[in-house]
Design a protein around this motif. Structure first.
Motif, short mmCIF file in Angstrom:
data_model
loop_
_atom_site.label_atom_id
_atom_site.label_comp_id
_atom_site.label_asym_id
_atom_site.label_seq_id
_atom_site.Cartn_x
_atom_site.Cartn_y
_atom_site.Cartn_z
N TYR A 99 0.81 -1.21 0.00
CA TYR A 99 0.00 0.00 0.00
C TYR A 99 0.85 1.27 0.00
O TYR A 99 0.36 2.34 0.35
N SER A 100 2.11 1.14 -0.35
CA SER A 100 2.99 2.31 -0.36
C SER A 100 3.94 2.20 -1.54
O SER A 100 3.59 1.61 -2.57
N SER A 181 -6.54 -1.98 -8.04
CA SER A 181 -6.20 -0.69 -7.46
C SER A 181 -7.09 -0.40 -6.27
O SER A 181 -8.23 -0.82 -6.20
N THR A 182 -6.56 0.33 -5.30
CA THR A 182 -7.30 0.76 -4.14
C THR A 182 -7.20 2.27 -4.03
O THR A 182 -6.48 2.92 -4.76
N ASN A 187 -4.39 4.50 0.97
CA ASN A 187 -3.09 3.85 0.90
C ASN A 187 -1.98 4.72 1.50
O ASN A 187 -1.05 4.21 2.09
N SER A 188 -2.08 6.05 1.30
CA SER A 188 -1.04 6.94 1.77
C SER A 188 -0.94 6.94 3.29
O SER A 188 0.08 7.32 3.84
N ILE A 189 -1.99 6.52 3.97
CA ILE A 189 -1.98 6.42 5.43
C ILE A 189 -1.72 4.98 5.88
O ILE A 189 -0.93 4.73 6.78
N PHE A 193 1.70 3.41 7.92
CA PHE A 193 1.36 2.91 9.25
C PHE A 193 1.93 1.51 9.47
O PHE A 193 2.57 1.23 10.49
N PHE A 194 1.72 0.61 8.50
CA PHE A 194 2.25 -0.74 8.63
C PHE A 194 3.78 -0.76 8.59
O PHE A 194 4.42 -1.58 9.26
N LEU A 195 4.38 0.14 7.83
CA LEU A 195 5.84 0.21 7.76
C LEU A 195 6.44 0.67 9.09
O LEU A 195 7.48 0.17 9.51
#
Length: 373
Positions: A99-100, A181-182, A187-189, A193-195
């Motif tokens: 997502y990044s 695609s999402t 995705n920018s958040i 966050f997961f990273l």
């Protein structure tokens, strides 16, 4: 001169290898590959590459394995190690990467020293020493690094124009068009966050590993156990989310390449090279090459994937790298000071022991000049 150039060269090659992992993994995820499945395959190939090395290097010198040590290695496998691979760190990293972008992923990885310092202070493995220059450097570096991560995560700004790359990889466009695609705003958040959670997980591993290394000083064997347990954990988790055979298929060339490359090159080969460099030049020497990965990935992402670079990403990355070097500078000078204090104390003990021995020696009898026959 050659002795100093070889560690430099191999560390640059390691960063290039990690950059390749970020690019190939991102492309594999764009084909629709489940991040958990990718991590499971990486763990499997990492185990296949590290296990023979562990048998060869540490079979005769391996310490006795106890249930207590095995449980601590199990905890390590749940948290994370970016090089050897583990469940928590890898799952959060690859989900965040999906997502990044590879550039943001590498930038947020450099927050590791800051989060490690925070957790080490919490678990009393580090002292703040705010009145000293080293303590101030670590605190300021932590604040700046975390602040840069927040800026990079929540602010993009305008794009920085570098023009179009003449070596763009058209194969990446086909993968991107075929992927689902999402929403970009979500995705920018979600990705950063997961990273960030991935870096926190890795920092937790460092805290636990510090105890494991003292009780079980066999890095290759413990890493082999770690990735084996991580493989089992990831397979179980992946099957819970997606048990369709198509999800585990490696018929796609990019999925197969990313799985083997990340496991063998970035977990097996790089772990050996970095361990050798740590022995030759120390851990700080290895750490200072981390920001180089960000530069390499940013270039290849722009050149091959047409990734856009935003002002917020550039400023946030700069703050993260500044924070990284500030923490490393403080820690390095603190270790030098501690070593000098220990040397002084050792010399004092040696001198005290010499004085004690001299006091215990019998005194010579006085001579009065009379001789008896």
């Amino acid at each position: 001169m050659a002795g100093g150039f070889i560690p430099f060269l191999v560390m640059v090659l390691v960063q290039v290898g990690f950059a390749g992992m970020n690019i190939t993994s991102k492309l594999a995820l764009q084909t629709g590959m489940n991040p958990i499945v990718l991590v499971a395959y990486r763990q499997l190939f990492a185990f296949l590459s590290i296990a023979p090395l562990a048998c060869w290097m540490e079979w005769k010198t391996m310490p006795k394995m106890t249930w207590s040590i095995f449980f601590q290695i199990f905890l390590c496998s749940l948290t994370g190690h970016q090089n050897a691979g583990a469940t928590g760190n890898q799952l959060f990293y690859f989900v965040g990467l999906k997502y990044s972008t590879p550039t943001i992923g590498c930038a947020l990885t450099n927050t590791l020293p800051a989060f490690t310092f925070i957790l080490a202070v919490f678990f009393r493995q580090e002292s703040v020493r705010i009145k000293t220059r080293t303590g101030q450097a670590k605190v300021i570096g932590t604040i700046v690094g975390v602040g840069g991560a927040m800026l990079l995560s929540f602010y993009h700004g305008k794009t920085i124009g570098f023009g179009q790359s003449s070596i763009h990889w058209k194969y990446a466009d086909k993968l991107e068009d075929s992927s689902s695609s999402t929403d970009d705003k979500a995705n920018s958040i979600l990705g950063p966050f997961f990273l960030i959670i991935s870096s926190v997980s890795w920092a937790t591993w460092l805290i636990i590993q510090a105890k494991v290394s003292k009780k079980f000083p066999a890095p290759y064997t413990s890493s082999a156990y770690l990735v084996l347990l991580g493989t089992i954990q990831c397979v179980v988790i992946a099957l819970c989310f997606d048990h369709k055979p198509s999800a585990w298929s490696l018929s796609n060339p990019m999925r197969l390449t990313a799985s083997i490359y990340s496991g063998v090159v970035c977990s097996g080969i790089s772990f050996c090279i970095m361990s050798w460099t740590v022995q030759k030049r120390g851990p700080l020497y290895v750490s200072v090459f981390s920001p180089l990965l960000l530069v390499i990935v940013a270039f290849f992402s722009w050149a091959l994937l047409r990734e856009k670079l935003y002002i917020g990403t550039a400023i946030g990355s700069f703050l993260i790298v500044f924070g990284l070097y500030s923490v490393l500078w403080g820690k390095n000078n603190e270790m030098k000071l501690e070593d000098s204090v220990e040397e002084t104390e050792d010399m004092k003990e040696i001198n005290d022991e010499k004085k004690d021995v001299e006091l215990q020696l019998p005194l010579p009898l006085p001579s009065n000049g009379n001789h008896h026959t």
